[in-house]
Enzyme design. Structure first.
Site, PDB file in Angstrom:
ATOM      1  N   ASN A   1     -31.934   2.242  64.238  1.00  0.00           N
ATOM      2  CA  ASN A   1     -33.202   1.599  64.547  1.00  0.00           C
ATOM      3  C   ASN A   1     -34.367   2.471  64.088  1.00  0.00           C
ATOM      4  O   ASN A   1     -34.200   3.652  63.765  1.00  0.00           O
ATOM      5  CB  ASN A   1     -33.317   1.327  66.047  1.00  0.00           C
ATOM      6  CG  ASN A   1     -32.564   0.086  66.468  1.00  0.00           C
ATOM      7  OD1 ASN A   1     -32.248  -0.778  65.653  1.00  0.00           O
ATOM      8  ND2 ASN A   1     -32.276  -0.017  67.755  1.00  0.00           N
TER       9      ASN A   1
ATOM     10  N   CYS B   1     -25.632  -5.118  63.578  1.00  0.00           N
ATOM     11  CA  CYS B   1     -26.838  -5.846  63.169  1.00  0.00           C
ATOM     12  C   CYS B   1     -26.408  -6.948  62.219  1.00  0.00           C
ATOM     13  O   CYS B   1     -25.927  -6.667  61.114  1.00  0.00           O
ATOM     14  CB  CYS B   1     -27.848  -4.910  62.503  1.00  0.00           C
ATOM     15  SG  CYS B   1     -29.297  -5.782  61.869  1.00  0.00           S
ATOM     16  N   GLY B   2     -26.572  -8.203  62.644  1.00  0.00           N
ATOM     17  CA  GLY B   2     -26.100  -9.327  61.846  1.00  0.00           C
ATOM     18  C   GLY B   2     -26.898  -9.549  60.578  1.00  0.00           C
ATOM     19  O   GLY B   2     -26.329  -9.750  59.498  1.00  0.00           O
TER      20      GLY B   2
ATOM     21  N   ASN C   1     -23.230  -5.222  70.409  1.00  0.00           N
ATOM     22  CA  ASN C   1     -24.417  -4.586  70.980  1.00  0.00           C
ATOM     23  C   ASN C   1     -24.914  -5.469  72.121  1.00  0.00           C
ATOM     24  O   ASN C   1     -24.561  -6.647  72.210  1.00  0.00           O
ATOM     25  CB  ASN C   1     -25.497  -4.354  69.910  1.00  0.00           C
ATOM     26  CG  ASN C   1     -25.908  -5.627  69.193  1.00  0.00           C
ATOM     27  OD1 ASN C   1     -25.314  -6.685  69.352  1.00  0.00           O
ATOM     28  ND2 ASN C   1     -26.930  -5.532  68.369  1.00  0.00           N
TER      29      ASN C   1
ATOM     30  N   ASN D   1     -31.225  -5.798  73.820  1.00  0.00           N
ATOM     31  CA  ASN D   1     -32.030  -6.701  73.005  1.00  0.00           C
ATOM     32  C   ASN D   1     -32.329  -7.937  73.848  1.00  0.00           C
ATOM     33  O   ASN D   1     -31.452  -8.428  74.564  1.00  0.00           O
ATOM     34  CB  ASN D   1     -31.271  -7.096  71.739  1.00  0.00           C
ATOM     35  CG  ASN D   1     -30.858  -5.895  70.909  1.00  0.00           C
ATOM     36  OD1 ASN D   1     -31.672  -5.288  70.236  1.00  0.00           O
ATOM     37  ND2 ASN D   1     -29.577  -5.541  70.968  1.00  0.00           N
TER      38      ASN D   1
ATOM     39  N   GLU E   1     -36.231  -6.587  69.943  1.00  0.00           N
ATOM     40  CA  GLU E   1     -35.063  -5.759  69.670  1.00  0.00           C
ATOM     41  C   GLU E   1     -35.196  -4.369  70.284  1.00  0.00           C
ATOM     42  O   GLU E   1     -36.268  -3.752  70.237  1.00  0.00           O
ATOM     43  CB  GLU E   1     -34.831  -5.628  68.164  1.00  0.00           C
ATOM     44  CG  GLU E   1     -34.390  -6.927  67.507  1.00  0.00           C
ATOM     45  CD  GLU E   1     -33.774  -6.699  66.144  1.00  0.00           C
ATOM     46  OE1 GLU E   1     -32.949  -5.762  66.020  1.00  0.00           O
ATOM     47  OE2 GLU E   1     -34.102  -7.453  65.214  1.00  0.00           O
TER      48      GLU E   1
ATOM     49  N   CYS F   1     -33.250 -11.819  64.205  1.00  0.00           N
ATOM     50  CA  CYS F   1     -32.202 -10.933  64.727  1.00  0.00           C
ATOM     51  C   CYS F   1     -30.897 -11.708  64.706  1.00  0.00           C
ATOM     52  O   CYS F   1     -30.732 -12.677  65.451  1.00  0.00           O
ATOM     53  CB  CYS F   1     -32.542 -10.467  66.142  1.00  0.00           C
ATOM     54  SG  CYS F   1     -31.248  -9.448  66.897  1.00  0.00           S
ATOM     55  N   GLY F   2     -29.977 -11.292  63.835  1.00  0.00           N
ATOM     56  CA  GLY F   2     -28.722 -12.020  63.687  1.00  0.00           C
ATOM     57  C   GLY F   2     -27.847 -11.967  64.920  1.00  0.00           C
ATOM     58  O   GLY F   2     -27.352 -12.997  65.387  1.00  0.00           O
ATOM     59  N   THR F   3     -27.642 -10.759  65.470  1.00  0.00           N
ATOM     60  CA  THR F   3     -26.817 -10.677  66.676  1.00  0.00           C
ATOM     61  C   THR F   3     -27.509 -11.364  67.844  1.00  0.00           C
ATOM     62  O   THR F   3     -26.854 -11.933  68.719  1.00  0.00           O
ATOM     63  CB  THR F   3     -26.485  -9.221  67.038  1.00  0.00           C
ATOM     64  OG1 THR F   3     -27.693  -8.465  67.179  1.00  0.00           O
ATOM     65  CG2 THR F   3     -25.594  -8.580  65.983  1.00  0.00           C
TER      66      THR F   3
END
Length: 277
Positions: free
Chosen positions: A66, A75-76, A159, A192, A210, A219-221
């Site tokens: 980060n 991280c997606g 995560n 997140n 995030e 944010c993918g995840t």
């Protein structure tokens, strides 16, 4: 020394990607913070490192840091950019790429339309896995924040994520609640924070604050966690298009014990070199 890097983004969630297979560098926490500074560094939400795999069954090791310099599990959006980077830089010619992360192995696939599909694994809800301080798993938990009680979902996508349903994501108190929930003592490793608006059973809007970076354009995840929570609560049904400030991701989660699949774009912005002492 001069360090080569590539600036990329996935729906506006921006990254610096560094190949540590063909070049070497030591990047400690303070150096990463300096690189992340948008005024005196390069600027990014996350730094992605491409390293040789430790597991011979994997193609690469995928590491994520980060902007505050702390390494994180997954991280997606970064995974999609990672796949685009290793293909564009001819580190592999494979369309299906296996990478190791802190959260476990990921499978990335470059589709015929050049979008990237990522097998994000099975969402997990057990409090000890997230981690989240709660006596047992439940579809929803009550969280006291700033004198208010919020109904949240606690989800791990490798995560930690907290998901709050809101009526209108444009009016959601992201700037106020995001940092308070991110550092809430019931999330011992931070979290997140996703603010989810359900549009229909196959469509949602989302904003994400995030951990370690603040609100990002995508944010993918976070999208995966929001869809998993929404399906679990009966609000959503697979597949789901998730509209984030930076664009749209398509998520598919056909069964509770199945992997959640995320599909979306990855874009290279520019390449550069930066001097390191």
């Amino acid at each position: 020394m001069l360090l080569h890097f590539t600036k990329m983004h996935g729906l506006g969630n921006d990254f610096v990607v560094i190949d540590l297979i063909t070049q070497r560098a030591r990047l400690d926490t303070e150096r990463i913070r300096q690189l992340a500074d948008r005024h005196v560094g390069i600027g990014f939400d996350q730094l992605l490192l491409v390293e040789p795999p430790r597991d011979p069954e994997m193609d690469f090791r995928y590491r994520i840091f980060n902007a505050d310099g702390n390494e994180v599990e997954n991280c997606g959006n970064g995974a999609r950019c990672f796949a685009r980077f290793v293909r564009d830089n001819r580190l592999t010619h494979k369309r299906e790429i296996r990478v190791e992360t802190q959260a476990g192995p990921l499978t990335l696939r470059v589709e015929d339309d050049e979008r990237i599909r990522v097998d994000m694994g099975v969402p997990r809800f057990a409090p000890e896995v997230v981690p989240f301080d709660a006596p047992a798993d439940a579809p929803a938990h009550c969280l006291e924040v700033d004198g208010e009680t919020w109904d949240i979902g606690a989800v791990s996508m490798g995560n930690p994520h907290a998901v709050l349903r809101v009526d209108d994501v444009a009016q959601a108190p992201v700037a106020r609640l995001g940092p308070l929930i991110e550092r809430h003592p019931r999330f011992p490793r931070g979290v997140n924070v996703g603010f989810l608006q359900v549009v229909s059973r196959h469509e949602a809007r989302l904003r994400v604050f995030e951990r370690g970076s603040g609100e990002t354009l995508a944010c993918g995840t976070g999208a995966c966690a929001a869809v998993a929570h929404g399906i679990r609560r009966g609000w959503l049904e697979s597949p789901v298009d998730v509209h984030l400030p930076g664009g749209t991701l398509t998520l598919a989660w056909p069964a509770p014990d199945a992997s959640l699949m995320m599909t979306g774009p990855a874009t290279s912005v520019f390449e550069g070199r930066i001097a390191l002492p």
